[in-house]
Design a protein around this motif. Structure first.
Motif, PDB file in Angstrom:
ATOM      1  N   LEU A  17      29.644 -73.988 -79.208  1.00  0.00           N
ATOM      2  CA  LEU A  17      29.941 -75.149 -80.035  1.00  0.00           C
ATOM      3  C   LEU A  17      30.005 -74.765 -81.510  1.00  0.00           C
ATOM      4  N   LEU A  18      29.102 -73.895 -81.940  1.00  0.00           N
ATOM      5  CA  LEU A  18      29.107 -73.443 -83.328  1.00  0.00           C
ATOM      6  C   LEU A  18      30.391 -72.690 -83.648  1.00  0.00           C
ATOM      7  N   LEU A  19      30.811 -71.810 -82.741  1.00  0.00           N
ATOM      8  CA  LEU A  19      32.050 -71.063 -82.945  1.00  0.00           C
ATOM      9  C   LEU A  19      33.254 -72.000 -82.957  1.00  0.00           C
ATOM     10  N   SER A  20      33.224 -73.012 -82.103  1.00  0.00           N
ATOM     11  CA  SER A  20      34.320 -73.977 -82.061  1.00  0.00           C
ATOM     12  C   SER A  20      34.437 -74.741 -83.374  1.00  0.00           C
ATOM     13  N   ILE A  21      33.305 -75.188 -83.912  1.00  0.00           N
ATOM     14  CA  ILE A  21      33.330 -75.921 -85.176  1.00  0.00           C
ATOM     15  C   ILE A  21      33.765 -75.015 -86.322  1.00  0.00           C
ATOM     16  N   ALA A  22      33.263 -73.773 -86.320  1.00  0.00           N
ATOM     17  CA  ALA A  22      33.664 -72.832 -87.371  1.00  0.00           C
ATOM     18  C   ALA A  22      35.168 -72.567 -87.329  1.00  0.00           C
ATOM     19  N   SER A  23      35.716 -72.415 -86.132  1.00  0.00           N
ATOM     20  CA  SER A  23      37.158 -72.191 -85.996  1.00  0.00           C
ATOM     21  C   SER A  23      37.950 -73.412 -86.457  1.00  0.00           C
ATOM     22  N   TYR A  88      28.946 -93.546 -83.505  1.00  0.00           N
ATOM     23  CA  TYR A  88      29.654 -92.503 -84.258  1.00  0.00           C
ATOM     24  C   TYR A  88      28.668 -91.597 -84.986  1.00  0.00           C
ATOM     25  N   LEU A  89      27.668 -92.185 -85.622  1.00  0.00           N
ATOM     26  CA  LEU A  89      26.681 -91.384 -86.346  1.00  0.00           C
ATOM     27  C   LEU A  89      25.860 -90.531 -85.379  1.00  0.00           C
ATOM     28  N   ALA A  90      25.515 -91.090 -84.224  1.00  0.00           N
ATOM     29  CA  ALA A  90      24.777 -90.322 -83.218  1.00  0.00           C
ATOM     30  C   ALA A  90      25.625 -89.173 -82.687  1.00  0.00           C
ATOM     31  N   PHE A  91      26.919 -89.414 -82.514  1.00  0.00           N
ATOM     32  CA  PHE A  91      27.842 -88.378 -82.040  1.00  0.00           C
ATOM     33  C   PHE A  91      27.930 -87.244 -83.051  1.00  0.00           C
ATOM     34  N   LEU A  92      28.075 -87.594 -84.348  1.00  0.00           N
ATOM     35  CA  LEU A  92      28.118 -86.576 -85.401  1.00  0.00           C
ATOM     36  C   LEU A  92      26.821 -85.783 -85.438  1.00  0.00           C
ATOM     37  N   LEU A  93      25.701 -86.483 -85.430  1.00  0.00           N
ATOM     38  CA  LEU A  93      24.409 -85.806 -85.487  1.00  0.00           C
ATOM     39  C   LEU A  93      24.249 -84.832 -84.335  1.00  0.00           C
ATOM     40  N   THR A  94      24.647 -85.257 -83.154  1.00  0.00           N
ATOM     41  CA  THR A  94      24.446 -84.432 -81.964  1.00  0.00           C
ATOM     42  C   THR A  94      25.363 -83.220 -81.927  1.00  0.00           C
ATOM     43  N   PHE A  95      26.664 -83.446 -82.124  1.00  0.00           N
ATOM     44  CA  PHE A  95      27.631 -82.379 -81.872  1.00  0.00           C
ATOM     45  C   PHE A  95      28.037 -81.585 -83.111  1.00  0.00           C
ATOM     46  N   VAL A  96      27.654 -82.046 -84.298  1.00  0.00           N
ATOM     47  CA  VAL A  96      27.977 -81.305 -85.517  1.00  0.00           C
ATOM     48  C   VAL A  96      26.735 -80.695 -86.156  1.00  0.00           C
ATOM     49  N   VAL A  97      25.592 -81.382 -86.021  1.00  0.00           N
ATOM     50  CA  VAL A  97      24.378 -80.929 -86.692  1.00  0.00           C
ATOM     51  C   VAL A  97      23.374 -80.314 -85.717  1.00  0.00           C
ATOM     52  N   VAL A  98      23.038 -81.034 -84.653  1.00  0.00           N
ATOM     53  CA  VAL A  98      21.925 -80.628 -83.786  1.00  0.00           C
ATOM     54  C   VAL A  98      22.298 -79.483 -82.844  1.00  0.00           C
ATOM     55  N   LEU A  99      23.285 -79.678 -81.997  1.00  0.00           N
ATOM     56  CA  LEU A  99      23.569 -78.696 -80.951  1.00  0.00           C
ATOM     57  C   LEU A  99      24.097 -77.350 -81.468  1.00  0.00           C
ATOM     58  N   PRO A 100      24.976 -77.323 -82.474  1.00  0.00           N
ATOM     59  CA  PRO A 100      25.497 -76.017 -82.899  1.00  0.00           C
ATOM     60  C   PRO A 100      24.428 -75.043 -83.397  1.00  0.00           C
ATOM     61  N   VAL A 101      23.344 -75.553 -83.978  1.00  0.00           N
ATOM     62  CA  VAL A 101      22.290 -74.665 -84.507  1.00  0.00           C
ATOM     63  C   VAL A 101      20.986 -74.860 -83.739  1.00  0.00           C
ATOM     64  N   GLU A 102      21.102 -75.233 -82.511  1.00  0.00           N
ATOM     65  CA  GLU A 102      19.930 -75.536 -81.679  1.00  0.00           C
ATOM     66  C   GLU A 102      18.925 -74.387 -81.653  1.00  0.00           C
ATOM     67  N   ARG A 103      19.400 -73.172 -81.534  1.00  0.00           N
ATOM     68  CA  ARG A 103      18.498 -72.027 -81.377  1.00  0.00           C
ATOM     69  C   ARG A 103      17.683 -71.747 -82.632  1.00  0.00           C
ATOM     70  N   LEU A 104      18.132 -72.244 -83.781  1.00  0.00           N
ATOM     71  CA  LEU A 104      17.427 -71.970 -85.034  1.00  0.00           C
ATOM     72  C   LEU A 104      16.149 -72.796 -85.186  1.00  0.00           C
ATOM     73  N   TRP A 105      16.051 -73.898 -84.465  1.00  0.00           N
ATOM     74  CA  TRP A 105      14.923 -74.794 -84.695  1.00  0.00           C
ATOM     75  C   TRP A 105      14.313 -75.408 -83.438  1.00  0.00           C
ATOM     76  N   TRP A 106      15.039 -75.339 -82.322  1.00  0.00           N
ATOM     77  CA  TRP A 106      14.586 -76.034 -81.109  1.00  0.00           C
ATOM     78  C   TRP A 106      13.587 -75.165 -80.351  1.00  0.00           C
ATOM     79  N   PRO A 107      12.308 -75.540 -80.298  1.00  0.00           N
ATOM     80  CA  PRO A 107      11.287 -74.694 -79.675  1.00  0.00           C
ATOM     81  C   PRO A 107      11.340 -74.735 -78.156  1.00  0.00           C
ATOM     82  N   ALA A 108      10.698 -73.741 -77.563  1.00  0.00           N
ATOM     83  CA  ALA A 108      10.592 -73.709 -76.103  1.00  0.00           C
ATOM     84  C   ALA A 108       9.746 -74.875 -75.619  1.00  0.00           C
TER      85      ALA A 108
END
Length: 307
Positions: A17-23, A88-108
């Motif tokens: 998802l991060l690569l897709s947004i960057a592209s 719309y705001l939930a969609f943006l938060l999820t697919f533009v902010v949260v999921l693309p950088v999930e590994r940087l902050w989402w704990p086990a």
């Protein structure tokens, strides 16, 4: 935590998802700079507008389908506007902010042994475990042990995701010393859970709760990518086969009459499940909604605490 899951299925979806947004952003910048000769400031604003506009269009298509196939209770102009903007705001938060950088902050997942019967949250179409970040906190704050899973690849057959869910169920039960757990599935995640129960039975599962799951399919799936989208089309062979399965455990279908992902909305009904109508909320926004979190807590408080 299983190192295999940490290194593969938990990573691939957010990275893709991060690569897709960057592209996507790179394409917008290139168009603005080299086709229109815009300066960097205008190009960046144009890229931001393109990013937001495309997602507004995706949401708009969902609401158009909902208007055509649904007949929810009236909300009034202000209520409808809040519903659309909130989704719309939930969609943006999820697919533009949260999921693309999930590994940087989402704990086990925190899975203490003897912590009570755990809950396993199963995400929907095109998502990963990061969609549960807020709901997991709310459930844990209420005293529950909560586990998550990322299912990959995103657009394969629903049945091919079942082995990953089975593996995660076994891991969670072993880590928590619990014989059973409760499954909570959002959207397509509810279908994956039902497919698991059809294949493996209910020895490991005490109840299933589905959130806006297209048990009878959704018309919007006709526009989706992948084999799982084909299987979620109303009348598909996969859905017809699943309709005959009887899990034999308590089932709860949380149905959203205002849903913009599953339509007609009544396709969220499951005949053998207890039907619970949700308050006005969007398909993604429900994952952040406090009222829905309270409904889940009410359903889980008894069995979720038992050993």
């Amino acid at each position: 935590m299983c190192s295999h899951l940490r290194g593969s299925t938990l990573a691939v979806v957010p990275v893709s998802l991060l690569l897709s947004i960057a592209s996507e952003i790179a394409c917008y910048l290139a168009i603005a700079r080299y086709w229109f000769g815009a300066g960097w400031g205008i190009a960046i604003l144009g890229a931001l507008g393109g990013l937001l506009g495309l997602r507004a269009g995706i949401n708009g298509v969902g609401w158009l389908f909902a208007a055509r196939y649904g007949s929810p209770p009236p909300l009034g102009v202000a209520g409808r506007l809040r519903l659309i903007v909130g989704e719309y705001l939930a969609f943006l938060l999820t697919f533009v902010v949260v999921l693309p950088v999930e590994r940087l902050w989402w704990p086990a997942d925190r899975l203490p042994a003897g912590g009570g019967r755990p809950l396993l949250l199963v995400h929907g179409y095109g998502c990963s475990r990061g969609v549960w970040w807020l709901l997991r906190r709310r459930l844990e704050a209420a005293g529950h042990t909560v586990a998550t899973v990322s299912l990959f690849p995103s657009y394969t057959s629903i049945g091919k995701l079942v082995p990953q869910l089975n593996q995660r169920i076994e891991e969670v039960c072993a880590a928590t010393s619990s014989r059973q757990l409760t499954l909570i599935g959002h959207s397509m995640g509810g279908l994956v859970c039902r497919s698991y129960l059809a294949r493996h039975g209910s020895a490991r599962v005490d109840q299933l709760i589905t959130l806006a799951t297209p048990h009878a399919g959704t018309e919007l799936a006709r526009l989706g990518l992948g084999q799982n989208a084909r299987e979620m089309e109303p009348g598909s062979l996969w859905l017809r086969d699943m309709a005959g399965e009887q899990p034999g455990i308590p089932l709860f279908s949380l149905r959203n009459p205002w849903d913009n992902g599953v339509m007609p909305p009544d396709n969220q009904r499951l005949p053998e499940a207890r039907d619970i109508e949700l308050p006005p909320v969007g398909h993604v926004a429900m994952l952040y909604d406090e009222q829905i979190a309270r409904i889940l807590l009410d359903l889980c408080q008894t069995k979720g605490k038992s050993a």
